[in-house]
Design a protein around this motif. Structure first.
Motif, PDB file in Angstrom:
ATOM      1  N   LEU A   1      52.452  38.646  27.633  1.00  0.00           N
ATOM      2  CA  LEU A   1      52.631  38.977  26.215  1.00  0.00           C
ATOM      3  C   LEU A   1      51.280  39.186  25.533  1.00  0.00           C
ATOM      4  N   LEU A   2      50.213  38.826  26.231  1.00  0.00           N
ATOM      5  CA  LEU A   2      48.871  38.855  25.634  1.00  0.00           C
ATOM      6  C   LEU A   2      47.991  39.966  26.206  1.00  0.00           C
ATOM      7  N   GLY A   3      48.396  40.523  27.334  1.00  0.00           N
ATOM      8  CA  GLY A   3      47.597  41.566  27.976  1.00  0.00           C
ATOM      9  C   GLY A   3      48.400  42.244  29.065  1.00  0.00           C
ATOM     10  N   ARG A   4      47.810  43.243  29.678  1.00  0.00           N
ATOM     11  CA  ARG A   4      48.509  44.005  30.719  1.00  0.00           C
ATOM     12  C   ARG A   4      48.401  43.331  32.086  1.00  0.00           C
ATOM     13  N   SER A   5      47.432  42.430  32.223  1.00  0.00           N
ATOM     14  CA  SER A   5      47.201  41.843  33.543  1.00  0.00           C
ATOM     15  C   SER A   5      46.651  40.430  33.378  1.00  0.00           C
ATOM     16  N   PHE A   6      46.850  39.638  34.417  1.00  0.00           N
ATOM     17  CA  PHE A   6      46.262  38.290  34.418  1.00  0.00           C
ATOM     18  C   PHE A   6      45.782  37.931  35.812  1.00  0.00           C
ATOM     19  N   SER A   7      44.866  36.978  35.868  1.00  0.00           N
ATOM     20  CA  SER A   7      44.477  36.358  37.131  1.00  0.00           C
ATOM     21  C   SER A   7      44.660  34.854  37.010  1.00  0.00           C
ATOM     22  N   VAL A   8      44.962  34.240  38.134  1.00  0.00           N
ATOM     23  CA  VAL A   8      45.191  32.795  38.185  1.00  0.00           C
ATOM     24  C   VAL A   8      43.947  32.128  38.758  1.00  0.00           C
ATOM     25  N   VAL A   9      43.520  31.025  38.134  1.00  0.00           N
ATOM     26  CA  VAL A   9      42.445  30.200  38.691  1.00  0.00           C
ATOM     27  C   VAL A   9      43.065  28.873  39.104  1.00  0.00           C
ATOM     28  N   THR A  10      43.043  28.615  40.415  1.00  0.00           N
ATOM     29  CA  THR A  10      43.754  27.457  40.945  1.00  0.00           C
ATOM     30  C   THR A  10      42.789  26.455  41.586  1.00  0.00           C
ATOM     31  N   THR A  11      43.345  25.463  42.256  1.00  0.00           N
ATOM     32  CA  THR A  11      42.566  24.351  42.804  1.00  0.00           C
ATOM     33  C   THR A  11      42.064  24.703  44.217  1.00  0.00           C
ATOM     34  N   LEU A  12      42.778  24.254  45.230  1.00  0.00           N
ATOM     35  CA  LEU A  12      42.357  24.496  46.617  1.00  0.00           C
ATOM     36  C   LEU A  12      42.816  25.887  47.082  1.00  0.00           C
TER      37      LEU A  12
ATOM     38  N   PHE B   1      55.981  39.471  38.406  1.00  0.00           N
ATOM     39  CA  PHE B   1      54.649  39.807  37.903  1.00  0.00           C
ATOM     40  C   PHE B   1      53.683  40.201  39.022  1.00  0.00           C
ATOM     41  N   ALA B   2      54.214  40.699  40.127  1.00  0.00           N
ATOM     42  CA  ALA B   2      53.330  41.075  41.246  1.00  0.00           C
ATOM     43  C   ALA B   2      52.331  42.147  40.824  1.00  0.00           C
ATOM     44  N   ASP B   3      52.753  43.071  39.949  1.00  0.00           N
ATOM     45  CA  ASP B   3      51.831  44.116  39.492  1.00  0.00           C
ATOM     46  C   ASP B   3      50.844  43.570  38.458  1.00  0.00           C
ATOM     47  N   ALA B   4      51.332  42.737  37.557  1.00  0.00           N
ATOM     48  CA  ALA B   4      50.466  42.219  36.489  1.00  0.00           C
ATOM     49  C   ALA B   4      49.421  41.245  37.038  1.00  0.00           C
ATOM     50  N   CYS B   5      49.754  40.539  38.114  1.00  0.00           N
ATOM     51  CA  CYS B   5      48.816  39.548  38.667  1.00  0.00           C
ATOM     52  C   CYS B   5      47.746  40.266  39.480  1.00  0.00           C
ATOM     53  N   ARG B   6      46.518  40.207  39.000  1.00  0.00           N
ATOM     54  CA  ARG B   6      45.419  40.935  39.646  1.00  0.00           C
ATOM     55  C   ARG B   6      44.766  40.128  40.759  1.00  0.00           C
ATOM     56  N   GLY B   7      44.844  38.785  40.641  1.00  0.00           N
ATOM     57  CA  GLY B   7      44.185  37.977  41.657  1.00  0.00           C
ATOM     58  C   GLY B   7      44.486  36.499  41.479  1.00  0.00           C
TER      59      GLY B   7
ATOM     60  N   VAL C   1      37.474  37.158  35.911  1.00  0.00           N
ATOM     61  CA  VAL C   1      37.444  38.240  34.903  1.00  0.00           C
ATOM     62  C   VAL C   1      36.562  39.389  35.409  1.00  0.00           C
ATOM     63  N   ALA C   2      35.394  39.038  35.956  1.00  0.00           N
ATOM     64  CA  ALA C   2      34.452  40.068  36.407  1.00  0.00           C
ATOM     65  C   ALA C   2      35.021  40.864  37.583  1.00  0.00           C
ATOM     66  N   GLU C   3      35.606  40.168  38.553  1.00  0.00           N
ATOM     67  CA  GLU C   3      36.081  40.847  39.773  1.00  0.00           C
ATOM     68  C   GLU C   3      37.384  41.595  39.551  1.00  0.00           C
ATOM     69  N   ASP C   4      38.283  41.024  38.748  1.00  0.00           N
ATOM     70  CA  ASP C   4      39.644  41.597  38.622  1.00  0.00           C
ATOM     71  C   ASP C   4      39.792  42.468  37.382  1.00  0.00           C
ATOM     72  N   ASP C   5      38.849  42.346  36.449  1.00  0.00           N
ATOM     73  CA  ASP C   5      38.972  43.049  35.173  1.00  0.00           C
ATOM     74  C   ASP C   5      40.331  42.744  34.520  1.00  0.00           C
ATOM     75  N   CYS C   6      40.740  41.478  34.604  1.00  0.00           N
ATOM     76  CA  CYS C   6      42.043  41.070  34.061  1.00  0.00           C
ATOM     77  C   CYS C   6      41.927  40.848  32.552  1.00  0.00           C
TER      78      CYS C   6
END
Ligand code: 2AL
Length: 244
Positions: A107-118, A134-140, A170-175
């Protein structure tokens, strides 16, 4: 007054307390948040094995919430463990933090990336992105290589590592948006938003607000089909007592 039970499916009391503080800060003044953790299970959830064995304790917490009159539930672990089973058991809405965060992110942008733990948790995050459409929206999906329990009251070096992983995503995925892949990261969201100049969605707050919204709209989980109450049967051994 609305009663929401926020369940941390791991047995770390410190993380349950952190999640509870964060959920209460997000909740409306008229919402009563009960933050609980299971009596049995793993102290953190960072493998498929942990996740499977966290589910019985989580379902016992849903049953306790039903007995206590709780109206809605948040599953506060990014793997959304036991989500379908919890929906079968609860009368009110149940929202997982991964699905809440991903739905909010788009709802906030066209794409997102997830930052996870292990790194080993990245596959589960991808599975969920696909499941929720959200397979298309998820960039990484980017792993910090930080164990879950290090995020509770994190050391400065831990905060720095998460911040660097967010900046790299953000830099690598341009999310357009970042999604935090662990409930324990919730308190970091405002500082990460500032550091990356990118909206950072924490699933705990997002899930609390979604459950509040569903309840205030008078919407409940459909009991017509797959999420109907499961048929009664005998459970035995360690699961004696789980039969409905
Ligand atoms: C999590 C989480 O949110 N809680 C937990 O125990 N493990 N997520 C993760 N990616 O490791």
């Amino acid at each position: 007054m609305t009663r929401i039970r926020v369940i941390n499916p791991n047995t770390s009391q410190g993380m349950t307390d952190t999640i509870g503080r964060h959920a209460r800060a997000a909740a409306a003044p008229s919402t009563v948040v009960t933050a609980t953790g299971p009596a049995m299970g793993p102290e953190s959830i960072e493998s498929h094995y942990d996740e499977a064995l966290a589910v019985p304790g989580l379902l016992a917490e849903i049953a306790a919430g039903e007995a206590a009159g709780d109206e809605g539930y948040v599953i506060a672990c990014f793997g959304d463990p036991g989500l379908d089973a919890a929906r079968e058991l609860a009368a009110g809405p149940v929202v997982g933090i991964a699905e809440a965060a991903m739905h909010t992110a788009v709802l906030l942008g066209r794409s997102f990336s997830v930052v996870t733990t292990l790194p080993r948790t990245a596959g589960r995050a991808w599975d969920l992105a696909r499941r929720y459409g959200f397979a298309d929206a998820c960039r990484g999906v980017h792993a910090c290589d930080i164990p879950v329990l290090d995020l509770d009251d994190p050391a400065p070096v831990t905060v720095r590592t998460v911040t660097e992983a967010c900046a790299a995503a953000v830099a690598e995925d341009d999310c357009d948006v970042l999604v935090l892949g662990c409930a324990g990261m919730a308190p970091l969201a405002p500082a990460l938003t500032h550091a990356t100049a990118t909206p950072v969605v924490d699933g705990v707050g997002a899930a609390v607000k979604l459950v509040e919204s569903l309840l205030s709209l008078g919407l409940r989980t459909s009991k017509r089909g797959e999420y109907a109450t499961p048929p009664p049967k005998k459970y035995s051994g360690l699961l004696d007592g789980f039969g409905l």
